[in-house]
Write an enzyme that holds these catalytic residues in place. Structure first.
Site, PDB file in Angstrom:
ATOM      1  N   ARG A   1      13.845  25.219  67.590  1.00 18.26           N
ATOM      2  CA  ARG A   1      15.199  25.786  67.619  1.00 18.26           C
ATOM      3  C   ARG A   1      15.148  27.300  67.415  1.00 18.26           C
ATOM      4  O   ARG A   1      15.840  28.056  68.093  1.00 18.26           O
ATOM      5  CB  ARG A   1      16.054  25.144  66.521  1.00 18.26           C
ATOM      6  CG  ARG A   1      16.508  23.734  66.828  1.00 18.26           C
ATOM      7  CD  ARG A   1      17.098  23.053  65.594  1.00 18.26           C
ATOM      8  NE  ARG A   1      17.733  21.786  65.940  1.00 18.26           N
ATOM      9  CZ  ARG A   1      18.095  20.859  65.060  1.00 18.26           C
ATOM     10  NH1 ARG A   1      17.881  21.064  63.758  1.00 18.26           N
ATOM     11  NH2 ARG A   1      18.674  19.735  65.454  1.00 18.26           N
TER      12      ARG A   1
ATOM     13  N   ARG B   1      23.119   9.092  56.109  1.00 18.41           N
ATOM     14  CA  ARG B   1      24.147   9.292  55.092  1.00 18.41           C
ATOM     15  C   ARG B   1      25.474   8.776  55.622  1.00 18.41           C
ATOM     16  O   ARG B   1      25.950   9.222  56.659  1.00 18.41           O
ATOM     17  CB  ARG B   1      24.247  10.782  54.770  1.00 18.41           C
ATOM     18  CG  ARG B   1      25.079  11.065  53.540  1.00 18.41           C
ATOM     19  CD  ARG B   1      24.853  12.511  53.104  1.00 18.41           C
ATOM     20  NE  ARG B   1      25.599  12.831  51.910  1.00 18.41           N
ATOM     21  CZ  ARG B   1      25.443  13.944  51.234  1.00 18.41           C
ATOM     22  NH1 ARG B   1      24.561  14.831  51.631  1.00 18.41           N
ATOM     23  NH2 ARG B   1      26.161  14.191  50.160  1.00 18.41           N
TER      24      ARG B   1
ATOM     25  N   HIS C   1      13.108  20.746  55.626  1.00 19.01           N
ATOM     26  CA  HIS C   1      13.841  20.511  56.875  1.00 19.01           C
ATOM     27  C   HIS C   1      15.300  20.269  56.499  1.00 19.01           C
ATOM     28  O   HIS C   1      15.752  19.139  56.333  1.00 19.01           O
ATOM     29  CB  HIS C   1      13.268  19.315  57.638  1.00 19.01           C
ATOM     30  CG  HIS C   1      14.114  18.924  58.820  1.00 19.01           C
ATOM     31  ND1 HIS C   1      14.387  19.800  59.844  1.00 19.01           N
ATOM     32  CD2 HIS C   1      14.776  17.788  59.124  1.00 19.01           C
ATOM     33  CE1 HIS C   1      15.186  19.204  60.722  1.00 19.01           C
ATOM     34  NE2 HIS C   1      15.433  17.981  60.302  1.00 19.01           N
TER      35      HIS C   1
END
EC number: 1.1.1.37
Length: 328
Positions: free
Chosen positions: A165, A95, A190
């Protein structure tokens, strides 16, 4: 008797994640220390990217990995995916500044439609596909829909980074060894809406939830920390998480190929209606893996808070999917 080499295609091969990934695949960390590999590396047909790929290939050669049976450089998915047994789709359009999410979805739809079609045309009929490039779940959905001759179950998205994580945060909070945490799962997309669920997690057979015994920490600290970890790394490093993403990709593929030995792992896989998730949506589920196949862990109770979290991440995924349907 030595095994026949398998073909592993990696896209975005000269990028940051690719650089953190390829040497570990070539050393046998992903498919085992007895499995030779041929790397089929894809980069965009841009001179700078292709030159960078040449440099990475030189370094791979200079490692003299005994398991590396061959390396190929490609700029066309139709040649890069030829007969490939494993495909790690890492390259995606990031992005850019001022870019709307719809533009990002459209740019990636183009990439993953072309790659899905190429896999459909030339890959092994048993190819195992892992999409790492974001938005990973939707990109996996696009590739899957563009490959009607391949089984939908062969297309997966990476939620292992969220899973790892979450395990790390729970270990730090509870004073556990991270490798001792079992039955952790991450539901959904995700993205920051993913739902890291510790209700079934155990250490040495004892409940992690009971040991930590801090519901406010779980909701107000743990979930946002795991959800926004990627952004925190960009803020600190100035670059997105590459080594940890590569590590999660290795974990995902290794468990899929070699088996999770009864342990739960998280994979983004096409739903068959489990837990009320509409069929075909690529969604993070707890799975076990054996003999190269994954199986969703079914029958887990979903409480009101969990249902709310699952509904939220599902709504986001359905929105992404609706945003690309006209492009497929």
């Amino acid at each position: 008797m030595s095994k026949k080499p398998v073909r592993v295609a990696v896209t975005g091969a000269a990028g940051q994640i690719g650089y953190a990934l390829l040497f570990r695949i070539a050393s046998g960390e992903m498919l085992g220390k007895d499995q030779p590999v041929i790397l089929q590396l894809l980069e965009i047909p841009d001179e700078k990217a292709q030159n960078a790929l040449k440099g990475v290939i030189m370094e791979l050669e200079d490692c003299a990995f005994p398991l590396l049976a061959g390396i190929e450089a490609h700029s066309d998915p139709m040649t890069a995916f030829k007969d490939t047994d494993y495909a790690l789709l890492v390259g995606a359009r990031p992005r850019g500044p001022g870019m709307e999410r719809a533009d990002l979805l459209a740019a990636n739809a183009q990439i993953f439609t072309a790659q899905g079609k190429a896999l459909n045309a030339v890959a092994s009929r048993n190819v195992k596909v892992l999409v790492v490039g974001n938005p990973a779940n939707t990109n996996a959905y696009i590739a899957m829909k563009s490959a009607p001759d391949l089984p939908a179950k062969n297309f997966t998205a990476m939620l292992r980074l969220d899973h790892n994580r979450a395990a790390s945060q729970l270990a730090a909070k509870g004073g556990f060894k991270v490798g001792d945490i079992k039955k952790l799962t991450v539901w959904g997309n995700h993205s920051p809406t993913m739902y890291a669920d510790y209700r079934f997690a155990t250490v040495d057979g004892k409940s992690v939830k009971d040991a930590i015994n801090d519901p406010a920490w779980y909701k107000d600290v743990f979930l946002p920390t795991v959800g926004k970890r990627g952004a925190a790394i960009i803020a600190a490093r100035g670059l997105s998480s590459a080594a940890s993403a590569a590590n999660a990709a290795i974990d995902h593929m290794r468990d899929w190929a070699l088996g999770s030995k009864g342990e739960w792992v998280t994979m983004g896989v096409p739903s068959n209606g489990e837990y009320g998730i509409p069929a075909g949506i690529v969604f993070g589920f707890p799975v076990t893996t054996e003999n190269g196949e994954y199986k969703i862990v079914e029958g887990l109770p979903i409480d009101a808070f969990s249902q709310e979290c699952i509904d939220k991440t599902l709504a986001e995924l359905q929105g992404e999917q609706d945003g690309v349907k006209h492009l497929l």
